[in-house]
Design an enzyme around this catalytic site. Structure first.
Site, PDB file in Angstrom:
ATOM      1  N   ASP A  60       0.806  -1.229   0.000  1.00  0.00           N
ATOM      2  CA  ASP A  60       0.000   0.000   0.000  1.00  0.00           C
ATOM      3  C   ASP A  60       0.837   1.278   0.000  1.00  0.00           C
ATOM      4  O   ASP A  60       0.299   2.366   0.183  1.00  0.00           O
ATOM      5  CB  ASP A  60      -0.917   0.012   1.234  1.00  0.00           C
ATOM      6  N   GLU A  65      -0.403   9.542   1.164  1.00  0.00           N
ATOM      7  CA  GLU A  65      -1.178  10.497   1.962  1.00  0.00           C
ATOM      8  C   GLU A  65      -1.407  10.022   3.397  1.00  0.00           C
ATOM      9  O   GLU A  65      -1.491  10.832   4.322  1.00  0.00           O
ATOM     10  CB  GLU A  65      -2.541  10.712   1.300  1.00  0.00           C
ATOM     11  N   ARG A  85       1.031  -1.343   7.436  1.00  0.00           N
ATOM     12  CA  ARG A  85       1.462  -0.159   6.690  1.00  0.00           C
ATOM     13  C   ARG A  85       2.461   0.715   7.453  1.00  0.00           C
ATOM     14  O   ARG A  85       2.981   1.684   6.896  1.00  0.00           O
ATOM     15  CB  ARG A  85       0.232   0.679   6.302  1.00  0.00           C
ATOM     16  N   HIS A 160     -12.096   6.204   4.743  1.00  0.00           N
ATOM     17  CA  HIS A 160     -11.544   7.417   5.361  1.00  0.00           C
ATOM     18  C   HIS A 160     -12.525   8.586   5.234  1.00  0.00           C
ATOM     19  O   HIS A 160     -13.408   8.566   4.372  1.00  0.00           O
ATOM     20  CB  HIS A 160     -10.254   7.835   4.638  1.00  0.00           C
ATOM     21  N   CYS A 247      -5.092  10.209  -2.271  1.00  0.00           N
ATOM     22  CA  CYS A 247      -4.234   9.353  -1.432  1.00  0.00           C
ATOM     23  C   CYS A 247      -2.861   9.082  -2.030  1.00  0.00           C
ATOM     24  O   CYS A 247      -1.968   8.646  -1.314  1.00  0.00           O
ATOM     25  CB  CYS A 247      -4.946   8.052  -1.127  1.00  0.00           C
TER      26      CYS A 247
HETATM   27  C1  CIR Z   1      -5.567   0.779   2.647  1.00  0.00           C
HETATM   28  O1  CIR Z   1      -6.530   0.084   2.923  1.00  0.00           O
HETATM   29  O2  CIR Z   1      -4.892   1.318   3.512  1.00  0.00           O
HETATM   30  C2  CIR Z   1      -5.200   0.957   1.191  1.00  0.00           C
HETATM   31  N1  CIR Z   1      -5.524  -0.233   0.475  1.00  0.00           N
HETATM   32  C3  CIR Z   1      -5.926   2.131   0.588  1.00  0.00           C
HETATM   33  C4  CIR Z   1      -5.539   3.440   1.193  1.00  0.00           C
HETATM   34  C5  CIR Z   1      -6.193   4.588   0.514  1.00  0.00           C
HETATM   35  N2  CIR Z   1      -5.800   5.791   1.148  1.00  0.00           N
HETATM   36  C6  CIR Z   1      -6.457   6.933   1.052  1.00  0.00           C
HETATM   37  O3  CIR Z   1      -7.482   7.014   0.412  1.00  0.00           O
HETATM   38  N3  CIR Z   1      -5.981   7.971   1.705  1.00  0.00           N
END
Ligand code: CIR
Length: 259
Positions: A60, A65, A85, A160, A247
């Site tokens: 990821d 972001e 992450r 989010h 993101c």
């Molecule tokens: C997650 O679940 O953390 C990632 N697959 C997607 C993150 C997306 N981030 C965002 O929109 N700020």
């Protein structure tokens, strides 16, 4: 100068975290091309893009972001809600340290940058499955000295805060009110996403241009009818990983160094 930090798509992106979407096969090569096109749009809009290399073992990591909240004076390195992450912050911190004094969030706080919507000196912060009450109060504490106000906003049904609302300029917020407690957004004009496009509220405002995924033509038409300048881009593979257009970059003014 407006500067963006981005990071290449990881070849292991198919192992990404998923919360609300069912897993679909992601074409990592196509995702990388879409991401490069996104970086190109930022450049066309006058943004200086610092493109970090992909992190092969961090699926990821393209979603930069979430790992930091950058304001004019400092950058807060977050402690992301998904444990898988958390090591993304290391290389990002090195890149950001050139531009900002760094502060670090500590356990038990969790917060994802995707939950932070900044409008002027106010940061609206989503109370989501990734961002807890400790995360919100730690951010409030870290930013209070710099004159920022942090307001918590309830989030349910999406990943989010910025999956459900983003600021698009002219005192206007694009929103899906079924996911966001819009009572916290009083004083702004709210534009609802098209009913057939519930995930369309994640837009990125750059120099007066609203960047929106091309999969949301009805919302695009609604915004254009209201006089917004909208630029549609294809991010279909990133959307499969629950990503949007905010993101994949951390955008800040690089003239504000070392305040
Ligand atoms: C997650 O679940 O953390 C990632 N697959 C997607 C993150 C997306 N981030 C965002 O929109 N700020």
């Amino acid at each position: 100068m407006l500067t963006a930090i981005t990071r290449g798509v990881s070849p292991s992106m198919n192992n990404c975290e998923l919360t609300f979407h069912a897993r679909q096969e992601i074409d990592a090569g196509k995702a990388a091309r879409q991401h490069q096109a996104y970086e190109e749009v930022l450049r066309q809009l006058g943004v200086f893009v610092i493109s970090l290399p992909a992190e092969p073992d961090l699926p990821d990591a393209v979603f930069v972001e979430d790992a930091a909240v950058v304001v004019d004076e400092i950058a807060v390195m977050t402690r992301m809600g998904a444990a898988s992450r958390r090591s993304e912050t290391e290389s990002l911190a090195r890149a950001l340290s050139v531009y900002r004094l760094l502060k670090y969030m500590e356990a038990p706080a969790t917060l994802d940058g995707g939950d932070v919507m900044r409008i002027g000196r106010t940061l609206f912060v989503g109370a989501s499955s990734r961002t807890n009450a400790d995360g919100i109060s730690e951010l409030r504490h870290l930013l209070a000295d710099y004159g920022y106000r942090v307001k918590a906003v309830g989030v349910k049904g999406c990943l989010h805060l910025k999956s459900g609302c983003t600021y698009i300029g002219r005192d206007t917020i694009l929103v899906n009110r079924s996911w966001i407690d819009s009572t916290q957004l009083e004083g702004f004009d709210l534009i609802d996403v098209a009913a057939t496009e519930p995930t369309a509220a994640n837009a990125l405002l750059i120099q007066g241009v609203v960047i929106l995924p091309s999969s949301f033509p009805e919302t695009k038409a609604m915004l254009e009818a209201r006089g917004f300048n909208v630029r549609a881009i294809d991010v279909s593979e990133l959307q499969k990983a629950e990503g949007g257009v905010t993101c994949t970059s951390l955008i800040f003014n690089s003239d504000d160094i070392d305040s």
